[in-house]
Design a protein around this motif. Sequence first.
Motif, mmCIF file in Angstrom:
data_model
loop_
_atom_site.group_PDB
_atom_site.id
_atom_site.type_symbol
_atom_site.label_atom_id
_atom_site.label_comp_id
_atom_site.label_asym_id
_atom_site.label_seq_id
_atom_site.Cartn_x
_atom_site.Cartn_y
_atom_site.Cartn_z
ATOM 1 N N ILE A 164 2.573 6.335 -7.311
ATOM 2 C CA ILE A 164 1.928 7.257 -7.904
ATOM 3 C C ILE A 164 2.271 8.772 -7.899
ATOM 4 C CG2 ILE A 164 -0.430 8.386 -7.797
ATOM 5 C CD1 ILE A 164 -1.468 5.474 -6.997
ATOM 6 N N GLU A 165 2.946 8.975 -6.689
ATOM 7 C CA GLU A 165 3.342 10.396 -6.377
ATOM 8 C C GLU A 165 4.544 10.566 -7.213
ATOM 9 O OE1 GLU A 165 5.978 12.791 -2.994
ATOM 10 O OE2 GLU A 165 5.065 10.876 -2.534
ATOM 11 N N TRP A 166 5.455 9.828 -7.429
ATOM 12 C CA TRP A 166 6.632 10.084 -8.180
ATOM 13 C C TRP A 166 6.474 9.957 -9.680
ATOM 14 C CZ3 TRP A 166 10.883 12.534 -7.266
ATOM 15 C CH2 TRP A 166 10.951 12.882 -5.872
ATOM 16 N N TYR A 167 5.348 9.004 -10.062
ATOM 17 C CA TYR A 167 4.946 8.790 -11.482
ATOM 18 C C TYR A 167 4.321 10.151 -12.005
ATOM 19 C CZ TYR A 167 1.906 7.298 -15.434
ATOM 20 O OH TYR A 167 1.308 7.165 -16.640
ATOM 21 N N ASP A 168 3.454 10.744 -11.134
ATOM 22 C CA ASP A 168 2.726 11.855 -11.317
ATOM 23 C C ASP A 168 3.651 13.179 -11.567
ATOM 24 O OD1 ASP A 168 0.525 10.633 -11.194
ATOM 25 O OD2 ASP A 168 -0.216 11.499 -9.315
ATOM 26 N N GLY A 183 0.882 -1.059 0.181
ATOM 27 C CA GLY A 183 0.159 -0.107 0.077
ATOM 28 C C GLY A 183 0.832 1.293 -0.048
ATOM 29 N N THR A 184 1.774 1.220 0.671
ATOM 30 C CA THR A 184 2.840 2.439 0.847
ATOM 31 C C THR A 184 3.672 2.387 -0.452
ATOM 32 O OG1 THR A 184 4.234 1.133 2.230
ATOM 33 C CG2 THR A 184 2.683 2.586 3.339
ATOM 34 N N VAL A 185 4.163 1.418 -0.770
ATOM 35 C CA VAL A 185 4.752 1.470 -2.086
ATOM 36 C C VAL A 185 4.179 2.040 -3.360
ATOM 37 C CG1 VAL A 185 6.083 0.067 -3.953
ATOM 38 C CG2 VAL A 185 6.600 -0.231 -1.274
ATOM 39 N N LEU A 245 10.053 3.326 -8.776
ATOM 40 C CA LEU A 245 9.053 2.690 -9.839
ATOM 41 C C LEU A 245 8.400 3.779 -10.375
ATOM 42 C CD1 LEU A 245 7.857 -0.314 -7.352
ATOM 43 C CD2 LEU A 245 9.010 -0.518 -9.577
ATOM 44 N N GLY A 246 7.961 4.961 -9.748
ATOM 45 C CA GLY A 246 7.064 5.706 -10.486
ATOM 46 C C GLY A 246 7.702 6.544 -11.381
ATOM 47 N N ILE A 247 9.288 6.857 -11.231
ATOM 48 C CA ILE A 247 9.939 7.418 -12.140
ATOM 49 C C ILE A 247 10.126 6.696 -13.135
ATOM 50 C CG2 ILE A 247 12.254 8.558 -12.786
ATOM 51 C CD1 ILE A 247 12.211 9.579 -9.929
ATOM 52 N N ALA A 284 -5.723 4.187 -13.234
ATOM 53 C CA ALA A 284 -5.825 2.735 -13.228
ATOM 54 C C ALA A 284 -5.069 2.556 -12.159
ATOM 55 C CB ALA A 284 -5.321 2.350 -14.471
ATOM 56 N N VAL A 285 -3.802 3.175 -11.904
ATOM 57 C CA VAL A 285 -3.029 2.918 -10.710
ATOM 58 C C VAL A 285 -3.409 3.312 -9.448
ATOM 59 C CG1 VAL A 285 -0.642 3.158 -9.974
ATOM 60 C CG2 VAL A 285 -0.961 3.212 -12.276
ATOM 61 N N VAL A 286 -4.146 4.475 -9.405
ATOM 62 C CA VAL A 286 -4.960 4.972 -8.315
ATOM 63 C C VAL A 286 -5.809 4.129 -7.655
ATOM 64 C CG1 VAL A 286 -6.298 6.854 -7.420
ATOM 65 C CG2 VAL A 286 -4.306 7.482 -8.905
ATOM 66 N N GLY A 287 -6.672 3.457 -8.625
ATOM 67 C CA GLY A 287 -7.722 2.425 -8.262
ATOM 68 C C GLY A 287 -7.212 1.339 -7.531
ATOM 69 N N ILE A 288 -5.961 0.625 -8.184
ATOM 70 C CA ILE A 288 -5.353 -0.605 -7.285
ATOM 71 C C ILE A 288 -4.759 -0.093 -6.206
ATOM 72 C CG2 ILE A 288 -3.330 -1.928 -7.739
ATOM 73 C CD1 ILE A 288 -3.565 -1.739 -10.828
ATOM 74 N N GLY A 289 -4.201 1.358 -6.067
ATOM 75 C CA GLY A 289 -3.565 1.555 -4.651
ATOM 76 C C GLY A 289 -4.502 1.881 -3.662
ATOM 77 N N LEU A 290 -5.758 2.326 -3.995
ATOM 78 C CA LEU A 290 -6.784 2.680 -3.293
ATOM 79 C C LEU A 290 -7.252 1.386 -2.539
ATOM 80 C CD1 LEU A 290 -8.277 4.934 -1.752
ATOM 81 C CD2 LEU A 290 -10.123 4.562 -3.626
ATOM 82 N N LEU A 291 -7.376 0.326 -3.178
ATOM 83 C CA LEU A 291 -7.950 -0.970 -2.875
ATOM 84 C C LEU A 291 -7.102 -1.578 -1.991
ATOM 85 C CD1 LEU A 291 -9.279 -2.689 -6.273
ATOM 86 C CD2 LEU A 291 -10.754 -1.817 -4.215
ATOM 87 N N ILE A 292 -5.658 -1.411 -1.987
ATOM 88 C CA ILE A 292 -4.886 -1.875 -1.143
ATOM 89 C C ILE A 292 -4.742 -1.142 0.113
ATOM 90 C CG2 ILE A 292 -2.498 -2.383 -0.755
ATOM 91 C CD1 ILE A 292 -2.167 -2.705 -4.062
ATOM 92 N N ARG A 293 -4.752 0.300 0.019
ATOM 93 C CA ARG A 293 -4.496 1.177 1.093
ATOM 94 C C ARG A 293 -5.692 1.152 2.004
ATOM 95 N NH1 ARG A 293 -1.372 6.619 0.291
ATOM 96 N NH2 ARG A 293 0.238 4.960 -0.116
#
Length: 459
Positions: A28-32, A21-23, A167-169, A201-210
Motif C-alpha cells: 500500500i505504501e509504495w502503491y500510494d 500483514g507486513t507485505v 508489488l506496490g510499484i 480496497a487494499v487498505v481494508g484487506i491489509g487491516l484485516l490481516i494486520r
Amino acid sequence: MNAAPTRETIWDESRRRLIRGTVVGSLIEWYDIAIYGQAAALVFGTLFFPDFSPSVGLIAAFATFGVGYFARPIGALIFGHIGDRYGRRSALVGTLLLMGVATTVIGLLPTYASVGLVAPVLLVLCRLLQGLGVGAEYVGAVTMVAEFAPAHRRGYYAALPACGVFLGIGLAAAVSGVVATLPSDQLMSWGWRVPFLLSIAVVGIGLLIRLRVPESPVFAELREARQRTRVPALTMVRTMPARLLLVMIANSPLAFNIYVVQTYALSYLAGKGVSKSTSLFALLVGCAVGAAAIPLVGKLSDRSGRKPVYLAVSVFCALISFPFFWLLDTGNTVLIVLAFALALGGGCLAMFGSQAAYFAELFPAAYRFSGFALGREIPGAALAGPAPIIAVGLVAATGGAPWLLAVALVVVALASAVAVAVLPETRGVGLAPAAPVGSGPAAGPGAAPADVPDRVVKQ
C-alpha cells in the motif's frame, strides 16, 4: 500449568500472517507513492496547475510529490515513538489507516478547473497526510519481522516486506497502464482517479490481516523489563549520532536514485516521444526483477554478511547510472525495458534486500523503530522529495542531456558504499533487549553499550 510460549513457537504459529500483514502494508505504501509520482509526471500538471507553462506545471506537480517527503520525518518521529513506547503493532495499524485514507481522498479531489487554487491546496494537504503515514510504515514492517525471525534467516525474512515495494510499484504501474489506454478526455476527467480510489480496497484487506498479527516478542520483553525510554528518538540521537548519520548516507540511493528512475524517467521518456504504456510496462518489468532480487539478496546477506552484500549493491547502482540513460536514449522498447530491469530491479530495489535486517540490527530494541525510521526518512526529506525537481534542473542545465544527472546518481551511490564500509558488520547479532549493539567482530562508529536505555520508564 502450561509454560509460556517461546519466541520460536510464536514465530512458527504467526509467520504466515506476519509476512502477509507486513507485505500488504508495504504494498500500500509504495502503491500510494508510485501512483502519485506517476500522476505527477503525467497528468497533475495539467489538472492542478493549468495556468503554468508545461515545464513549470510539471515542476509544480513534482513539488507536490516532494511535499510528502518533508512530512515523513515527522511521521517517523510520531510513529517511531508509538512503536518504541506502545508497541510495533499499534504503530503499523495507524500508518496503514492514515496512508490509505489520504490516498483515497486524493481520488475524490476537485481539480483546478472546478475550484481554482483550492484544488492544489487540498492536494498538498493530502500529500502531507500520506507522508506522515509513509514515514514509518516500511520500517515498522521490517522491524516486526526482524524481531520475530530466527537470527540465521533474519536477512531473508526481513527482506520479504520489501517485496511489497515491488508489488506496490508494479500494481500502480499495471493500474496506471490500463488507465493510460483511455481516450485523453476520459483519462483527464475521471480515469486518473481510479488508481487512487482502488487504494481503499487494499487498505481494508491489509487491516484485516494486520489486526491478527501478534505484538513483537522483543517489544513484549522490553515492556516487561521496563526498559522503554521516555523519548526514544532523543535517547538514540544522544547515544549514537554517528551511526544515525552513516545509516542516513547508506540509505541515500533509496532516497534519490530510485525516484529518478521510477518517477522522473517517465517524464524524460515522454519528452522523447515514448508512449506512456511503454514506460509503464518497462517500470513493471523492473519491479518484477526486483521481486526476485530482494529475497535473494536478503538470503545472501545471511550467508555472506550484511556489509559485503550492501557494498556490492551500492557499487552496482553507481555502475548502472550512465548506461541507464544511454539505454533510454535509444528509444528502443526492448532496451528501455532492460534499462529499468537493471537500474530499478537489480539496483535500487535490490538494496531493500540488503538493508532490511542490517538497519534493524544496527539499533537497540529500546529505540530501534525510531532509529531505523529516522535513518531512512531524514534523507528522504532531503533527497527523495526534491529528486524529480533536481533531475529536471540538472537535465535542463545541460540542454536536455542526462549526463550531469547520471553523475549525481553515481555520487550518491558511492557515498552509500563509503558509509556502509564504515558501519559494523551485524550478521548474527541478537535483537532482544539485553543484546549488545555493535557486538561481534566489528563494532564501528556509533557503537552503543548494552541495549539498555539510559532513562527507563517506571511502570
